[in-house]
Design a protein around this motif. Structure first.
Motif, PDB file in Angstrom:
ATOM      1  N   THR A 298       0.823  -1.215   0.000  1.00  0.00           N
ATOM      2  CA  THR A 298       0.000   0.000   0.000  1.00  0.00           C
ATOM      3  C   THR A 298       0.851   1.257   0.000  1.00  0.00           C
ATOM      4  N   LYS A 299       1.953   1.227   0.744  1.00  0.00           N
ATOM      5  CA  LYS A 299       2.825   2.400   0.799  1.00  0.00           C
ATOM      6  C   LYS A 299       3.408   2.705  -0.585  1.00  0.00           C
ATOM      7  N   THR A 300       3.766   1.677  -1.340  1.00  0.00           N
ATOM      8  CA  THR A 300       4.292   1.882  -2.699  1.00  0.00           C
ATOM      9  C   THR A 300       3.311   2.679  -3.540  1.00  0.00           C
ATOM     10  N   PHE A 301       2.057   2.244  -3.518  1.00  0.00           N
ATOM     11  CA  PHE A 301       1.045   2.912  -4.346  1.00  0.00           C
ATOM     12  C   PHE A 301       0.736   4.312  -3.815  1.00  0.00           C
ATOM     13  N   ASN A 302       0.767   4.493  -2.497  1.00  0.00           N
ATOM     14  CA  ASN A 302       0.582   5.836  -1.949  1.00  0.00           C
ATOM     15  C   ASN A 302       1.675   6.784  -2.435  1.00  0.00           C
ATOM     16  N   ILE A 303       2.910   6.275  -2.481  1.00  0.00           N
ATOM     17  CA  ILE A 303       4.035   7.082  -2.978  1.00  0.00           C
ATOM     18  C   ILE A 303       3.801   7.468  -4.437  1.00  0.00           C
ATOM     19  N   MET A 313      -0.147  14.913 -12.904  1.00  0.00           N
ATOM     20  CA  MET A 313      -0.584  13.807 -13.772  1.00  0.00           C
ATOM     21  C   MET A 313      -1.763  13.103 -13.101  1.00  0.00           C
ATOM     22  N   TYR A 314      -2.909  13.797 -13.116  1.00  0.00           N
ATOM     23  CA  TYR A 314      -4.057  13.334 -12.335  1.00  0.00           C
ATOM     24  C   TYR A 314      -4.692  12.071 -12.902  1.00  0.00           C
ATOM     25  N   ASP A 315      -4.611  11.872 -14.198  1.00  0.00           N
ATOM     26  CA  ASP A 315      -5.160  10.639 -14.788  1.00  0.00           C
ATOM     27  C   ASP A 315      -4.408   9.422 -14.262  1.00  0.00           C
ATOM     28  N   LYS A 316      -3.072   9.517 -14.248  1.00  0.00           N
ATOM     29  CA  LYS A 316      -2.281   8.389 -13.734  1.00  0.00           C
ATOM     30  C   LYS A 316      -2.486   8.220 -12.231  1.00  0.00           C
ATOM     31  N   MET A 317      -2.638   9.341 -11.543  1.00  0.00           N
ATOM     32  CA  MET A 317      -2.885   9.281 -10.108  1.00  0.00           C
ATOM     33  C   MET A 317      -4.149   8.478  -9.805  1.00  0.00           C
ATOM     34  N   MET A 318      -5.208   8.767 -10.547  1.00  0.00           N
ATOM     35  CA  MET A 318      -6.469   8.074 -10.294  1.00  0.00           C
ATOM     36  C   MET A 318      -6.455   6.638 -10.823  1.00  0.00           C
ATOM     37  N   SER A 319      -5.610   6.368 -11.825  1.00  0.00           N
ATOM     38  CA  SER A 319      -5.508   4.982 -12.297  1.00  0.00           C
ATOM     39  C   SER A 319      -4.884   4.099 -11.216  1.00  0.00           C
ATOM     40  N   ILE A 320      -3.921   4.650 -10.475  1.00  0.00           N
ATOM     41  CA  ILE A 320      -3.338   3.899  -9.359  1.00  0.00           C
ATOM     42  C   ILE A 320      -4.376   3.698  -8.262  1.00  0.00           C
ATOM     43  N   LYS A 325      -8.082  -0.362  -5.557  1.00  0.00           N
ATOM     44  CA  LYS A 325      -9.414  -0.877  -5.229  1.00  0.00           C
ATOM     45  C   LYS A 325      -9.664  -2.211  -5.929  1.00  0.00           C
ATOM     46  N   LYS A 326      -9.257  -2.288  -7.200  1.00  0.00           N
ATOM     47  CA  LYS A 326      -9.486  -3.497  -7.984  1.00  0.00           C
ATOM     48  C   LYS A 326      -8.726  -4.690  -7.416  1.00  0.00           C
ATOM     49  N   ARG A 327      -7.513  -4.440  -6.935  1.00  0.00           N
ATOM     50  CA  ARG A 327      -6.660  -5.514  -6.410  1.00  0.00           C
ATOM     51  C   ARG A 327      -6.792  -5.692  -4.902  1.00  0.00           C
ATOM     52  N   PHE A 328      -7.779  -5.027  -4.311  1.00  0.00           N
ATOM     53  CA  PHE A 328      -8.091  -5.183  -2.891  1.00  0.00           C
ATOM     54  C   PHE A 328      -6.953  -4.740  -1.964  1.00  0.00           C
ATOM     55  N   PHE A 329      -6.187  -3.747  -2.382  1.00  0.00           N
ATOM     56  CA  PHE A 329      -5.253  -3.115  -1.471  1.00  0.00           C
ATOM     57  C   PHE A 329      -6.042  -2.163  -0.576  1.00  0.00           C
ATOM     58  N   THR A 332      -6.197   3.397   2.710  1.00  0.00           N
ATOM     59  CA  THR A 332      -6.048   3.899   4.070  1.00  0.00           C
ATOM     60  C   THR A 332      -6.315   5.404   4.133  1.00  0.00           C
ATOM     61  N   ALA A 333      -6.277   5.924   5.362  1.00  0.00           N
ATOM     62  CA  ALA A 333      -6.426   7.375   5.535  1.00  0.00           C
ATOM     63  C   ALA A 333      -5.317   8.115   4.797  1.00  0.00           C
ATOM     64  N   VAL A 334      -4.126   7.513   4.755  1.00  0.00           N
ATOM     65  CA  VAL A 334      -3.008   8.140   4.039  1.00  0.00           C
ATOM     66  C   VAL A 334      -3.336   8.260   2.550  1.00  0.00           C
ATOM     67  N   THR A 335      -3.908   7.191   1.977  1.00  0.00           N
ATOM     68  CA  THR A 335      -4.270   7.217   0.555  1.00  0.00           C
ATOM     69  C   THR A 335      -5.239   8.355   0.259  1.00  0.00           C
ATOM     70  N   PHE A 336      -6.317   8.421   1.033  1.00  0.00           N
ATOM     71  CA  PHE A 336      -7.310   9.467   0.817  1.00  0.00           C
ATOM     72  C   PHE A 336      -6.716  10.856   1.087  1.00  0.00           C
ATOM     73  N   ASN A 337      -5.885  10.970   2.113  1.00  0.00           N
ATOM     74  CA  ASN A 337      -5.282  12.272   2.428  1.00  0.00           C
ATOM     75  C   ASN A 337      -4.452  12.799   1.261  1.00  0.00           C
ATOM     76  N   ILE A 338      -3.723  11.892   0.611  1.00  0.00           N
ATOM     77  CA  ILE A 338      -2.889  12.304  -0.521  1.00  0.00           C
ATOM     78  C   ILE A 338      -3.758  12.810  -1.667  1.00  0.00           C
ATOM     79  N   VAL A 339      -4.831  12.064  -1.974  1.00  0.00           N
ATOM     80  CA  VAL A 339      -5.719  12.456  -3.081  1.00  0.00           C
ATOM     81  C   VAL A 339      -6.407  13.788  -2.764  1.00  0.00           C
TER      82      VAL A 339
END
Length: 472
Positions: A298-303, A313-320, A325-329, A332-339
């Motif tokens: 999860t930390k990798t994808f958050n980075i 690069m918001y398109d790539k950001m949202m693709s990650i 979500k698709k791969r069930f990672f 976390t609050a960190v993920t949402f905070n970054i977005v």
């Protein structure tokens, strides 16, 4: 980008996050296993103090556990030496785990006054590690002297924790002197973990010139350079933006043969390239680590989300984000905070608010960082009228607003020239028992100066000077 099925990440500890080798609470004092709850103090308390165990136990089961026991400590410091062991020891555990160093030391002083207290080096090691995390070398020195006054011989764990307390505060000369003390003490020769902490301190302080001598010392003592040390060096170069040196350190790690790159290596490399806007290299190294068999977490994808957002690069950001979500990672609050932060910084208030709502719908608890990002977004968008609503929202939650949050709010009103509301927010900050810091004072003083309020600025400067002296 390849899409590997997620596997559990490698659990290779980093120097900064390695747990203590011994619990803060000695088994002899707390009891062990299933009998722990049945153990009673060696002597019965007097009638007035018989009520204290229940009161302390009640405090410990609330979110104000540490502050509650701290107040109790201050109230009974002079007269009570017969408090309930479990209550005091659990409070100490809670304070250390939360890195509330002032409360932890206050509770520890209370612990030392109890009739059932026995000095243990493990307790001192855990407290010293906490002081290292909190960058408090002065209290660490005092604590080490207190340990010596109790006729305890320092162990390798105690010395290593003291090395970290000095090193992570940038006092590398003192850290090196502590290593020399270890070499001169009986049965306290520094081990691989000690050197990994020292090298991590050197890397974080960007004193890469000291690392070769430390590695030579390790070699002389017959200690091998393990993956934790390699990762500390790689991460240090990456944080310093020395990307060529970082790749060179990675090459040395691969050449050793015994140390295989792991998830910590991957995240350090990915972060470094992403943080400095080199997203092409970030993607390349993501693929390289996949080929090495390292699975992202999860930390990798958050980075990666943060790196793409920072680069616009918001398109790539949202693709990650969707891939997670698709791969069930775990989102976390960190993920949402970054977005939320990325869209707020871009001035896209609609999407910022959408992902804040989605965060709550999916049961992810907002943090003070979340509310900071919302305040910054509204400030950038000129929507200061929405900030009071954010503060009201926090009143209905158990989120404890911290100094950075109030700094965001005060800065927002300072930039807009709303001096009266800025002052109200500063007062609210103090009412919430949240201490202003240097950033708070600098922001308000600058706002006063910009408005020609020289007298108010001078008075606050005097208050800030008193704050600095207190810190020292």
């Amino acid at each position: 980008m390849h899409s590997p099925a997620p596997l559990p990440p490698t659990n290779s500890p980093s120097p900064a996050s390695r747990p203590s080798r011994a619990p803060v609470v000695p088994a002899a004092q707390r009891g062990t296993g299933r009998h722990r709850q049945r153990r009673k103090p060696s002597s019965s308390p007097s009638t007035p103090e018989a009520e204290q165990p229940d009161a302390l136990a009640h405090i410990l089961r609330t979110e104000a556990a540490v502050s509650g026991i701290s107040r109790k400590a201050a109230a009974v410091r002079q007269q009570s030496t017969r408090l309930w062991p479990r209550a005091v020891l659990e409070a100490l555990d809670s304070a250390v785990a939360a890195s509330r160093w002032e409360s932890a030391l206050e509770i520890f002083e209370l612990l030392r006054k109890q009739h059932w207290y026995e000095p243990r080096s493990q307790t001192y090691a855990r407290l010293l590690m906490m002081l290292g995390r909190c960058r408090q070398p002065g209290p660490a020195t005092a604590l080490f002297k207190a340990m010596l006054s109790e006729k305890l011989r320092p162990t390798v764990d105690v010395y290593t924790a003291l090395v970290g307390a000095y090193g992570y505060s940038g006092l590398l000369e003192e850290a090196l002197a502590t290593i020399d003390q270890m070499k001169g003490a009986a049965d306290c020769r520094p081990d691989g973990y000690t050197f990994s902490v020292l090298i991590d301190c050197c890397a974080k302080s960007r004193r890469f010139d000291l690392i070769p001598a430390v590695l030579d010392e390790m070699s002389y003592l017959g200690l091998e350079c393990n993956s934790v040390i390699h990762n500390a060096i790689i991460n240090g170069y990456g944080k310093a933006g020395m990307l060529e040196e970082m790749e060179s350190a990675l090459s040395k790690m691969l050449e050793c043969g015994n140390n295989v790159p792991d998830i910590y290596t991957m995240n350090s490399i990915i972060w470094a390239y992403g943080n400095y806007g080199r997203t092409d290299e970030m993607e390349k190294w993501y693929s390289e680590f996949e080929l090495m068999g390292v699975e992202p977490d999860t930390k990798t994808f958050n980075i990666m989300i943060k790196s793409y957002g920072k680069a616009g690069m918001y398109d790539k950001m949202m693709s990650i984000f969707k891939y997670m979500k698709k791969r069930f990672f775990s989102l976390t609050a960190v993920t949402f905070n970054i977005v939320i932060e990325c869209f707020g910084r871009a001035g896209n208030i609609e999407k910022m608010e959408y992902y804040f709502r989605l965060m709550k719908i999916q049961g992810v608890k907002p943090s003070p960082i979340t509310y900071c990002s919302l305040v910054n977004g509204y400030s950038k968008g000129g929507l200061l009228d929405k900030i009071p609503g954010i503060i009201r929202q926090t009143e209905n939650t158990d989120v404890v607003l911290d100094t950075p949050f109030f700094n965001c709010v005060i800065s927002a009103y300072a930039k807009s020239g709303d001096i009266k509301i800025m002052e109200e927010m500063l007062q609210l900050m103090k009412d919430k028992k949240c201490k202003p810091d240097k950033v708070t004072y600098a922001t308000v003083i600058q706002a006063y100066t910009a408005q020609g309020m020289d007298e108010a600025a001078m008075l606050l400067e005097m208050e800030a000077e008193g704050f600095d002296k207190k810190l020292l």
